[in-house]
Design an enzyme around this catalytic site. Structure first.
Site, PDB file in Angstrom:
ATOM      1  CG  ASP A 146      -2.010   1.018   1.154  1.00 26.69           C
ATOM      2  OD1 ASP A 146      -1.695   2.161   0.750  1.00 26.69           O
ATOM      3  OD2 ASP A 146      -3.165   0.699   1.464  1.00 26.69           O
ATOM      4  NE  ARG A 207     -15.938   1.110  -6.863  1.00 27.68           N
ATOM      5  CZ  ARG A 207     -16.476   0.664  -5.731  1.00 27.68           C
ATOM      6  NH1 ARG A 207     -16.385  -0.625  -5.414  1.00 27.68           N
ATOM      7  NH2 ARG A 207     -17.125   1.477  -4.932  1.00 27.68           N
ATOM      8  CG  ASP A 231     -18.004  -8.866  -5.734  1.00 33.79           C
ATOM      9  OD1 ASP A 231     -19.052  -9.515  -5.966  1.00 33.79           O
ATOM     10  OD2 ASP A 231     -18.001  -7.760  -5.164  1.00 33.79           O
ATOM     11  CD  GLU A 236     -19.351  -3.878 -11.374  1.00 33.35           C
ATOM     12  OE1 GLU A 236     -20.127  -3.173 -10.712  1.00 33.35           O
ATOM     13  OE2 GLU A 236     -18.396  -4.448 -10.877  1.00 33.35           O
ATOM     14  CG  HIS A 253     -19.848  -4.286  -7.246  1.00 27.50           C
ATOM     15  ND1 HIS A 253     -19.519  -3.130  -7.918  1.00 27.50           N
ATOM     16  CD2 HIS A 253     -19.459  -4.080  -5.958  1.00 27.50           C
ATOM     17  CE1 HIS A 253     -18.966  -2.269  -7.082  1.00 27.50           C
ATOM     18  NE2 HIS A 253     -18.916  -2.821  -5.882  1.00 27.50           N
ATOM     19  CE1 TYR A 257     -24.273  -4.026  -2.789  1.00 26.97           C
ATOM     20  CE2 TYR A 257     -26.040  -5.386  -3.627  1.00 26.97           C
ATOM     21  CZ  TYR A 257     -25.322  -4.217  -3.660  1.00 26.97           C
ATOM     22  OH  TYR A 257     -25.659  -3.228  -4.566  1.00 26.97           O
TER      23      TYR A 257
HETATM   24  O1  DEZ Z   1     -17.813   0.813  -2.391  1.00 31.96           O
HETATM   25  C1  DEZ Z   1     -18.553   0.043  -1.790  1.00 31.96           C
HETATM   26  O2  DEZ Z   1     -19.015   0.330  -0.677  1.00 31.96           O
HETATM   27  C2  DEZ Z   1     -18.944  -1.290  -2.361  1.00 31.96           C
HETATM   28  O3  DEZ Z   1     -18.305  -1.566  -3.554  1.00 31.96           O
HETATM   29  C3  DEZ Z   1     -20.422  -1.469  -2.425  1.00 31.96           C
HETATM   30  O4  DEZ Z   1     -20.713  -2.798  -2.234  1.00 31.96           O
HETATM   31  C4  DEZ Z   1     -21.043  -0.941  -3.666  1.00 31.96           C
HETATM   32  O5  DEZ Z   1     -22.418  -1.201  -3.571  1.00 31.96           O
HETATM   33  P1  DEZ Z   1     -23.600  -0.376  -4.184  1.00 31.96           P
HETATM   34  O6  DEZ Z   1     -23.069   0.889  -4.737  1.00 31.96           O
HETATM   35  O7  DEZ Z   1     -24.196  -1.254  -5.190  1.00 31.96           O
HETATM   36  O8  DEZ Z   1     -24.540  -0.133  -3.052  1.00 31.96           O
END
Ligand code: DEZ
Length: 389
Positions: A146, A207, A231, A236, A253, A257
């Site tokens: 990092d 990403r 993922d 997308e 993705h 979740y």
């Molecule tokens: O950046 C994030 O928090 C994640 O990639 C998240 O799961 C994105 O989800 P969404 O924008 O579909 O809610």
């Protein structure tokens, strides 16, 4: 106050109605015309918030219920004196648990013992840091890369990217940035993949555009990589189905979740909005989280192989195989409907809970198995009352 919100943020109406009039819309329906009257915008990663969207609007506050904010033009918000909040760390545990589930599933399919293997974690922020800790708990040797953190802390535990190339596993957790010294767009390109150890396992839950999909496909085709879990995807929701066909595990993705992560994100942006407008916040995470479906898992007296037992406990709480199976149905859709299919999988994602909601009941307290289960986030308890861990 008029609050325009992406309807895929769970409980967004219930929570934000306490502070304003909530108008729900789809994230891809947020057009300049649609948001012109909003005071506050609540978005997810699929809505690009920039000058094009905001010009002509009276928006005073923008929040994204996500960790990543590459979809938000912060310079534009600054220039317009618009307040901003994201949800750092909200779904980091969920994303880390996705990675652990992916490693275990790949381990089971390819007969790879995780204990003693090396893993390079690229990007060691909220998600990468949790992944690293969990991998160490599983007995893996972790190398952390990092560059911004290395410069900030000077800590020698952060190694140059070249030092992770010979790891058995590589997992990506950087934000997506397109400029500057730490630009991560196509960080994993042809040169990156050709530098990896022959037969490495590759995971991306950051990403899609951090990885050059063409280079990844080529690395799979020449068997540089033994297994891949993705993922996130370039472009997308219009993903490359040939790439999906080539990977071991594909998902839409959804690493972050878990319901726990989504509610944490909701509450973070709710509290930030209340603070921005000087309003009292009356909700907390506990107001929306139900009891878990899988509260306990009983291991048998003869536990057998340790990795099998851990993989099976994880599978009972989070089935990455089900996510993979669901996404693969996309190839049966006509090409023009695939983007909608991908979005629909995300919108209708089943309730998934984080490991800490589940107690694994073990025959004997103590020992490596218990340490590993605790280290990846489960609660653990001995079978007899006096055996509490
Ligand atoms: O950046 C994030 O928090 C994640 O990639 C998240 O799961 C994105 O989800 P969404 O924008 O579909 O809610």
């Amino acid at each position: 106050m008029k609050i325009f919100a992406d309807g895929n943020i769970p409980f967004v109406r219930e929570c934000f109605s306490s502070v304003g009039d909530v108008e729900i819309m789809g994230g891809r329906e947020m057009t300049p015309e649609a948001v012109a009257n909003a005071d506050a915008l609540l978005v997810r990663s699929i809505t690009r918030v920039d000058e094009r969207l905001l010009s002509g609007s009276a928006v005073k506050f923008v929040a994204t219920a996500t960790i990543g904010f590459d979809h938000i033009d912060l310079d534009c918000l600054d220039a317009r004196h618009i307040g901003f909040a994201s949800a750092p760390g909200s779904n980091a545990t969920s994303a880390a648990e996705y990675v652990i589930a992916a490693l275990l599933e790949i381990g089971q399919r390819h007969g790879i013992r995780l204990d003693g293997r090396s893993i390079g974690v690229i990007g060691v922020g909220n998600v990468g840091g949790r992944v690293a800790a969990r991998c160490e708990a599983l007995g893996m040797h972790v190398r952390r890369n990092d560059p911004p953190l290395q410069r900030r802390t000077g800590d020698p535990k952060y190694v140059p990217i070249e030092a992770v190339f010979d790891c058995d596993f590589i997992t990506m957790h950087t934000p997506l940035t397109r400029e500057g010294a730490d630009n991560t767009y196509h960080l994993a390109d042809e040169r990156f993949f050709s530098s990896l150890k022959q037969g490495a396992v590759f995971v991306n839950a950051s990403r899609g555009a951090v990885v050059d999909s063409q280079a990844l496909k080529a690395a799979i085709a020449v068997k540089r990589l033994k297994a891949v879990a993705l993922d996130v995807w370039e472009n997308e929701p219009n993903i490359d189905v040939d790439l999906l066909d080539a990977v071991d595990l594909g998902s839409p993705h959804i690493a972050g979740y878990s319901l726990d992560g989504k509610i944490a994100g909701l509450i973070m942006i709710y509290q930030a909005l209340c603070e921005h407008f000087g309003l009292p916040a009356k909700f907390d995470v506990g107001d929306f989280l139900p009891a878990p479906d899988v509260a306990t898992i009983e291991l048998p007296d003869e536990v057998g192989d340790e990795q099998d037992a851990i993989a099976s406990a994880v599978e009972k709480v989070y089935s990455i195989v089900r996510d993979d199976r669901d996404l693969r149905r996309i190839v049966g859709e006509p090409p023009e409907a695939r983007g909608r299919f991908f979005d629909a999988l995300r919108k209708n994602y089943p309730v998934r809970r984080e490991f800490h909601n589940t107690t694994v009941v073990v025959p004997e307290p103590g020992g490596a198995l218990v340490r590993k289960l605790l280290g990846i986030g489960f609660k653990v308890k001995g079978r007899r009352r006096e055996d509490d861990v």
